[in-house]
Design an enzyme around this catalytic site. Structure first.
Site, PDB file in Angstrom:
ATOM      1  N   ALA A   1       0.867  -1.187   0.000  1.00 11.49           N
ATOM      2  CA  ALA A   1       0.000   0.000   0.000  1.00 11.49           C
ATOM      3  C   ALA A   1       0.900   1.232   0.000  1.00 11.49           C
ATOM      4  CB  ALA A   1      -0.927   0.008   1.213  1.00 11.49           C
ATOM      5  N   PHE A   2       0.346   2.385  -0.397  1.00  6.81           N
ATOM      6  CA  PHE A   2       1.210   3.542  -0.650  1.00  6.81           C
ATOM      7  C   PHE A   2       1.866   4.078   0.615  1.00  6.81           C
ATOM      8  CE2 PHE A   2      -0.269   7.761   0.650  1.00  6.81           C
ATOM      9  CZ  PHE A   2      -1.468   7.450   1.257  1.00  6.81           C
ATOM     10  N   LYS A   3       1.383   3.672   1.795  1.00  6.03           N
ATOM     11  CA  LYS A   3       1.959   4.218   3.019  1.00  6.03           C
ATOM     12  C   LYS A   3       3.434   3.847   3.181  1.00  6.03           C
ATOM     13  CE  LYS A   3      -2.253   5.248   5.382  1.00  6.03           C
ATOM     14  NZ  LYS A   3      -3.262   4.901   4.355  1.00  6.03           N
ATOM     15  N   ASP A   4       3.882   2.783   2.508  1.00 10.92           N
ATOM     16  CA  ASP A   4       5.303   2.431   2.534  1.00 10.92           C
ATOM     17  C   ASP A   4       6.181   3.557   1.993  1.00 10.92           C
ATOM     18  OD1 ASP A   4       4.916  -0.204   3.498  1.00 10.92           O
ATOM     19  OD2 ASP A   4       4.565  -0.963   1.467  1.00 10.92           O
TER      20      ASP A   4
ATOM     21  N   LEU B   1       6.514   5.856   5.042  1.00 13.05           N
ATOM     22  CA  LEU B   1       6.945   5.287   6.328  1.00 13.05           C
ATOM     23  C   LEU B   1       8.320   4.639   6.257  1.00 13.05           C
ATOM     24  CD1 LEU B   1       3.520   4.028   7.665  1.00 13.05           C
ATOM     25  CD2 LEU B   1       4.972   5.786   8.682  1.00 13.05           C
TER      26      LEU B   1
END
Ligand SMILES: *Cc1c(COP(=O)(O)O)cnc(C)c1O
Length: 471
Positions: free
Chosen positions: A109-112, A115
């Site tokens: 997911a794009f949160k990688d 983060l």
């Protein structure tokens, strides 16, 4: 580069904003001035690797907090965790419609994208200051696994993730509970996501506990997360003709972090024609852009759970800008929100937002239809979050907000295999699980069941970190 709070009561360096997250006056940090890349600066980035573009976009915001060479090394390491050197590849789905795939990181997911960077920045700072951090995170799915993946095994950091037991998908749970590293602690809370969020807020509200444990959060209001997300707007616009040609973006939106990162790219000089704020039934932003009234209405569950929110925290940053950075006016609006659950934007502020932003909501039926239609026409399977963006783009083209032949990019924020049931219901076939994701399905799980009670969570954190036992 210094940062000021949207509520006027705090200022910070990049390093301080990184470690604090929220400003001490309850506001959000924004840069004191916008660094400009300019058309020439943008043109020079054409064809360069993602990590090089990231360096040019991020370095002006970092100021003296990290030396350029150190930042360069951190970025190279960060984006080597992605399964393609492109990091955010483009896919064409119609003559003028593209997807930018943001799900090639470790948790799909794009949160990688943000983060993986933030955890490495934390680690450098802690090493330098010989400090420790206790990271807490309430999650309804994606943020927890992305934060764990980024922090696992890193020096000086313990991470505690609270998820509502039985209310996340099997894949999402296993992505969290199969990390074997000792600094990862996963709590299965016998309650709802709201219980998890309330507990996290109460942990921060206990100042003695928060200070003694060096408590910090990794939620999407962290400035470092925003600036990391501005990068893929630049790389994807460049690939489609910027700075000589403008492009529009359709952004599946929850907390307004990702679409606000598009605004940051625009302020740096990227020629963005339109930013589409795409929401599911949790449409506080669509209503605000239509009427000016920002009004809480509770959360409904949808097939795009990472966008099931009641308020969009990062919206405060945009409001601050369109009020000409009037911190007392911003403070007045947002303190009204905590008292009465609503406020109304002044007419001129709403008009200024409308110059760049346009908003549309997608119903569950529209999301399912978009997944099926795009799959049939192109062979590409969209996850439900991305499909919300695709629906918003269709609506914007119909309404004339984006011209028929104008290039537009939908942010593909998650891999379809993370949401197999919703995708299968819509398209009639189950997405193939990539080997890197399939690995978590068979590993042993480890998590601690806890009651929905802040006292119980506090003592579990104390015994897990086993230091400063006097707390
Ligand atoms: C978090 C998330 C979003 C929403 O992003 P915001 O920055 O909160 O607007 C959209 N899609 C997916 C898959 C997410 O995980």
């Amino acid at each position: 580069m210094r940062y000021v709070s949207t509520r006027g009561g705090a200022s910070a360096t990049f390093e301080e904003a990184l470690l604090l997250g929220l400003a001490p006056d309850g506001g959000l940090f924004v840069p004191e001035a916008w660094p400009e890349l300019g058309a020439e600066g943008i043109r020079r980035l054409a064809g360069r690797p993602y990590k090089d573009v990231a360096l040019e976009v991020i370095a002006p915001f970092v100021g003296d907090s990290f030396a350029r060479a150190e930042l360069e090394a951190i970025l190279a390491e960060t984006y080597a965790t992605f399964d393609t050197a492109l990091v955010a590849p483009l896919v064409q789905i119609a003559p003028a419609d593209f997807l930018v795939e943001l799900f090639h990181g470790p948790t799909f997911a794009f949160k990688d994208v943000a983060l993986q960077l933030v955890a490495r920045l934390y680690e450098r700072v802690l090493r330098r200051n010989k400090g420790r951090l206790t990271i807490v995170c309430a999650t309804s799915g994606d943020t927890g696994s992305a934060a764990i993946e980024a922090v696992r095994g890193r020096e000086g950091m313990e991470i505690f993730v609270l998820f509502p037991e039985g209310r996340v998908s099997d894949i999402q749970r296993k992505q969290m509970t199969t990390a074997a590293e000792k600094n990862v602690h996963v709590f299965a809370v016998a309650g709802t996501f709201d219980d998890c969020q309330r507990i996290v807020k109460e942990l921060f509200a206990d100042r003695a506990f928060a200070e003694a444990t060096s408590l910090t959060g990794v939620n999407s209001i962290n400035w470092a997360r925003i600036v990391a997300q501005a990068v893929y707007y630049v790389t994807s616009a460049l690939a489609l003709g910027a700075p000589d040609r403008g492009v529009s973006f359709a952004v599946p939106t929850g907390n307004f972090g990702d679409v606000y990162a598009g605004y940051v790219a625009a302020r740096m000089g990227l020629p963005i024609r339109r930013l589409l704020v795409a929401t599911n039934a949790n449409d506080i932003l669509v209503r605000t852009l239509e009427t000016g009234a920002y009004e809480k209405r509770g959360v409904v569950a949808t097939s795009s759970p990472s966008m099931d929110i009641e308020v969009a925290s990062n919206f405060e940053r945009l409001v601050f800008e369109v009020l000409d950075r009037d911190a007392s006016a911003t403070r007045a609006l947002f303190s009204g929100l905590s008292q009465s659950g609503a406020f109304t934007l002044p007419g001129h502020a709403r008009e200024r937002i409308g110059e760049l932003f346009w908003a549309a909501r997608a119903s569950e039926a529209e999301v399912a239809r978009a997944i099926a239609e795009i799959h049939k026409a192109t062979g590409h399977l969209l996850d439900p979050h991305t499909a919300v963006g695709a629906v918003a783009l269709q609506k914007a083209r119909l309404a004339g907000s984006i011209g028929a032949g104008e290039t537009a990019i939908v942010l593909a924020t998650a891999h379809p295999a993370k949401f197999p049931e919703a995708v299968a219901r819509a398209a009639g076939l189950t997405p193939i699980v990539p080997p890197r994701l399939a690995g978590v399905l068979t590993r042993p799980e480890r998590c601690l069941p806890v009651p929905p009670d802040t006292g119980a969570v506090k003592s579990a954190i104390r015994s897990a970190i086993g230091w400063r036992a006097s707390l």
